[in-house]
Design a protein around this motif. Structure first.
Motif, mmCIF file in Angstrom:
data_model
loop_
_atom_site.group_PDB
_atom_site.id
_atom_site.type_symbol
_atom_site.label_atom_id
_atom_site.label_comp_id
_atom_site.label_asym_id
_atom_site.label_seq_id
_atom_site.Cartn_x
_atom_site.Cartn_y
_atom_site.Cartn_z
ATOM 1 N N UNK A 1 -10.745 -25.174 32.005
ATOM 2 C CA UNK A 1 -10.383 -26.973 32.271
ATOM 3 C C UNK A 1 -10.841 -26.790 33.722
ATOM 4 N N UNK A 2 -11.062 -28.012 34.601
ATOM 5 C CA UNK A 2 -11.151 -27.785 35.717
ATOM 6 C C UNK A 2 -10.426 -27.878 36.225
ATOM 7 N N UNK A 3 -10.010 -27.673 37.638
ATOM 8 C CA UNK A 3 -9.114 -27.451 38.599
ATOM 9 C C UNK A 3 -8.140 -28.664 38.710
ATOM 10 N N UNK A 4 -9.318 -29.894 38.736
ATOM 11 C CA UNK A 4 -8.482 -31.113 39.063
ATOM 12 C C UNK A 4 -7.548 -31.790 38.558
ATOM 13 N N UNK A 5 -6.900 -30.821 37.269
ATOM 14 C CA UNK A 5 -5.939 -31.472 36.191
ATOM 15 C C UNK A 5 -4.502 -30.851 36.979
ATOM 16 N N UNK B 1 -9.833 -41.245 26.625
ATOM 17 C CA UNK B 1 -11.594 -42.227 27.204
ATOM 18 C C UNK B 1 -11.141 -41.483 27.789
ATOM 19 N N UNK B 2 -11.421 -40.439 28.853
ATOM 20 C CA UNK B 2 -11.336 -40.228 30.289
ATOM 21 C C UNK B 2 -12.453 -38.931 29.986
ATOM 22 N N UNK B 3 -11.892 -38.143 28.990
ATOM 23 C CA UNK B 3 -12.501 -36.692 28.707
ATOM 24 C C UNK B 3 -13.251 -37.435 27.839
ATOM 25 N N UNK B 4 -14.084 -37.856 26.995
ATOM 26 C CA UNK B 4 -14.923 -38.263 26.072
ATOM 27 C C UNK B 4 -16.122 -38.859 26.869
ATOM 28 N N UNK C 1 -8.899 -30.469 23.788
ATOM 29 C CA UNK C 1 -8.245 -30.062 24.831
ATOM 30 C C UNK C 1 -7.659 -29.914 26.077
ATOM 31 N N UNK C 2 -8.833 -30.577 26.850
ATOM 32 C CA UNK C 2 -8.309 -31.515 28.201
ATOM 33 C C UNK C 2 -7.578 -33.280 27.933
ATOM 34 N N UNK C 3 -7.960 -33.476 26.981
ATOM 35 C CA UNK C 3 -7.162 -34.899 26.916
ATOM 36 C C UNK C 3 -5.780 -33.883 26.026
ATOM 37 N N UNK C 4 -5.254 -33.055 25.276
ATOM 38 C CA UNK C 4 -4.097 -32.517 24.776
ATOM 39 C C UNK C 4 -3.284 -32.560 26.097
ATOM 40 N N UNK C 5 -3.777 -31.177 27.002
ATOM 41 C CA UNK C 5 -3.159 -30.541 27.771
ATOM 42 C C UNK C 5 -2.765 -31.739 29.015
ATOM 43 N N UNK C 6 -3.770 -32.176 29.221
ATOM 44 C CA UNK C 6 -3.098 -33.858 30.275
ATOM 45 C C UNK C 6 -1.856 -34.308 29.809
ATOM 46 N N UNK C 7 -1.475 -34.613 28.564
ATOM 47 C CA UNK C 7 -0.713 -35.286 27.947
ATOM 48 C C UNK C 7 0.687 -34.816 27.778
ATOM 49 N N UNK C 8 0.728 -33.445 27.327
ATOM 50 C CA UNK C 8 1.680 -32.595 27.894
ATOM 51 C C UNK C 8 1.973 -32.419 29.236
ATOM 52 N N UNK C 9 1.489 -32.166 29.257
ATOM 53 C CA UNK C 9 1.365 -32.032 30.961
ATOM 54 C C UNK C 9 2.195 -33.558 31.335
#
Length: 212
Positions: free
Chosen positions: A42-46, A158-161, A183-191
């Motif tokens: 994942x990018x550190x931007x998260x 949409x951002x990840x796509x 992975x990115x969409x789910x990670x940020x949603x869980x966040x």
């Protein structure tokens, strides 16, 4: 939030705008590094993602879509200004004693493709997040948790796509791209779910502020 209790919603709007745009600029800089999260990259931007999306949710929930959209577009413009300044700085000749030019260029430089991917993903994801948040509020004002999570899922999806397909299509197998998107969409949603209590607290406190 105690430091903001004597403010009006109008005054706080200006502060939230500054926090949002500054966080976006920081996010674009640190996104150049990735990290391993279990078996996902994942990018550190998260790292700064909670700040960006809490502010986005507050703007949409309290001030409405039009004012949220103005802040999102301002964030886009300020990011563009920052990137132009980075590129000019990289192109300017450094003195002989400055030994970090290459490292400076690596950190602040960006390929044109990734730059387009980042900007397009940011605009699409942030606007959709705000639009869904406001639409769901009209549908049911009481389900704040539902609005925050669903808007994030749509916006981050949409951002990840957009980012991954524009930035990496053709550089890796399609299956890997799809896995990164999910992975990115789910990670940020869980966040977002984890920090929801903070989001809720901020929104409830801002609601109590006077308008002007």
């Amino acid at each position: 939030m105690s430091m903001f209790e004597d403010m009006t919603k109008t005054e706080l709007y200006a502060i939230l705008t500054g926090i949002f745009t500054a966080s976006l600029i920081v996010s674009n800089i640190i996104a150049g590094k990735t990290f391993d999260f279990f078996s996902f990259t994942l990018p550190c931007g998260v790292v700064i993602f909670p700040v960006i999306y809490i502010v986005n949710d507050v703007l949409a929930e309290i001030y409405g879509y039009e004012k949220a959209r103005k802040v999102i577009l301002l964030g886009f413009f300020m990011n563009l200004v920052a990137v132009i300044c980075y590129q000019i700085t990289i192109l300017l000749p450094a003195p002989a004693f400055f030994e970090n030019s290459e490292a400076f260029s690596i950190v602040l430089g960006s390929t044109f493709r990734l730059l387009v991917a980042s900007f397009a993903a940011y605009l699409a994801g942030s606007l959709v997040n705000a639009k869904v948040m406001v639409y769901l509020k009209k549908w049911d004002e009481n389900k704040l948790f539902f609005r925050c999570i669903v808007s994030t899922l749509f916006g981050e999806g949409l951002d990840a796509i957009v980012f991954i397909f524009i930035g990496f299509l053709g550089t890796m197998p399609l299956e890997a791209l799809l896995l990164m998107i999910v992975a990115q969409a789910l990670f940020k949603t869980v966040y977002e779910i984890i920090v929801y209590p903070l989001t809720r607290t901020v929104i409830f406190k801002v609601r109590k502020l006077p308008e002007v």
